[in-house]
Design an enzyme around this catalytic site. Structure first.
Site, short mmCIF file in Angstrom:
data_model
loop_
_atom_site.label_atom_id
_atom_site.label_comp_id
_atom_site.label_asym_id
_atom_site.label_seq_id
_atom_site.Cartn_x
_atom_site.Cartn_y
_atom_site.Cartn_z
CG ASP A 63 -0.28 -0.47 2.49
OD1 ASP A 63 0.94 -0.30 2.63
OD2 ASP A 63 -0.99 -1.02 3.36
CG ASN A 132 -9.11 -1.10 11.96
OD1 ASN A 132 -8.16 -1.73 11.49
ND2 ASN A 132 -9.59 -0.01 11.37
CG HIS A 134 -5.87 -1.99 8.91
ND1 HIS A 134 -5.89 -0.95 9.80
CD2 HIS A 134 -4.55 -2.21 8.66
CE1 HIS A 134 -4.65 -0.56 10.07
NE2 HIS A 134 -3.82 -1.32 9.40
CD GLU A 139 -8.71 1.35 7.66
OE1 GLU A 139 -8.89 0.51 8.55
OE2 GLU A 139 -7.88 2.26 7.75
#
Length: 262
Positions: A63, A132, A134, A139
């Site tokens: 990313d 979280n 990801h 996400e």
């Protein structure tokens, strides 16, 4: 799924480097998927100690932020240059990162997906996991079959990454990320996790239901996943093992965690 528990982050890096070294030795033309973030960095440091010939190795980063100028020290292109390309002696021409400074980031994302396919896909993908759930910058809510695309960063992710910037306001709001479907096409996945603050999300990802609410749960759908976690991160996963001893993990909703030693 193989699960290894080790003492600390340095040990996780050493074991992870061993997996990458084995792939590189068996295939000098291997395509590696590289990740940034705190968990993967010890892997690169340990891998450098092998002194492997890697001039033909190709690497694709997971990313990149959208909107940072080229050369920004916290862009993932720069992190990869410092921590991966330079440290491992890779040919810079063989190391690819999404172009987050492109005038048309959606086009850059599509081109990146095509470049991975043109190389024949990724042989082994190194991964970390976010608080979280990801995976890369996918996400919660990301489609489980998503492809490389522009994504909006969750506020929790931006807060977690603010420590790398002068101000939380400086953290970009968007990124280009490989999709979950893209990641699943790698032939092998190697997840490295350290820290007690990751214990709950790691347990949820590996033993809970597969759901877009926890993107990393998609790992349960891959046929060849290796997880290396330090004792803090593995605290909810059952019996602690030693490096080199794999414990198959019972995956799926309601699973209890680690099974018998294999």
């Amino acid at each position: 799924m193989e699960f290894f528990t080790v003492q600390d982050a340095a040990a996780a890096g050493a074991v992870g480097a061993g997996f990458l070294a084995a792939v590189i030795r068996s295939n000098p033309d291997a395509v590696l998927g590289v990740a940034t973030g705190g968990s993967p960095l010890p892997v690169y440091r340990s891998l450098a100690g092998y002194g492997l010939e890697m001039s033909r190795i190709r690497c694709f980063a997971l990313d990149e932020y959208v909107g940072l100028p080229a050369g920004h020290p916290e862009s993932y292109a720069e992190v990869v240059r410092r921590e991966v390309t330079g440290r491992l002696g890779l040919d810079p021409a063989n190391v690819f990162v999404p172009d987050g400074s492109a005038a048309e980031p959606e086009r850059a994302a599509s081109d990146y997906e095509a470049a991975i396919a043109a190389c024949g896909g990724i042989d082994i993908q190194l991964l970390g996991i976010g608080h979280n759930g990801h995976l890369a910058f996918n996400e919660p809510g990301s489609a489980l079959d998503s492809r490389t695309r522009v994504e909006v960063l969750a506020e929790r992710t931006r807060q977690a990454n603010a420590r790398y910037f002068d101000s939380p306001r400086d953290v970009p709001e968007r990124c280009i990320t490989q999709g979950l479907g893209t990641i699943l096409e790698a032939r092998q996945l190697l997840l490295v996790v350290h820290g007690a603050d990751k214990a709950q999300i790691l347990h949820r990802a590996l033993t809970g239901p597969v759901s877009a609410d926890c993107p990393a749960s998609v790992l349960q759908h891959h046929p060849h996943v290796t997880v290396i976690a330090d004792e803090g991160a593995a605290a909810l996963m059952g019996r602690v093992t030693t490096p080199g001893t794999a414990v198959p993990v019972a995956v799926g909703a309601g699973a209890a965690g680690a099974g018998a030693t294999g």
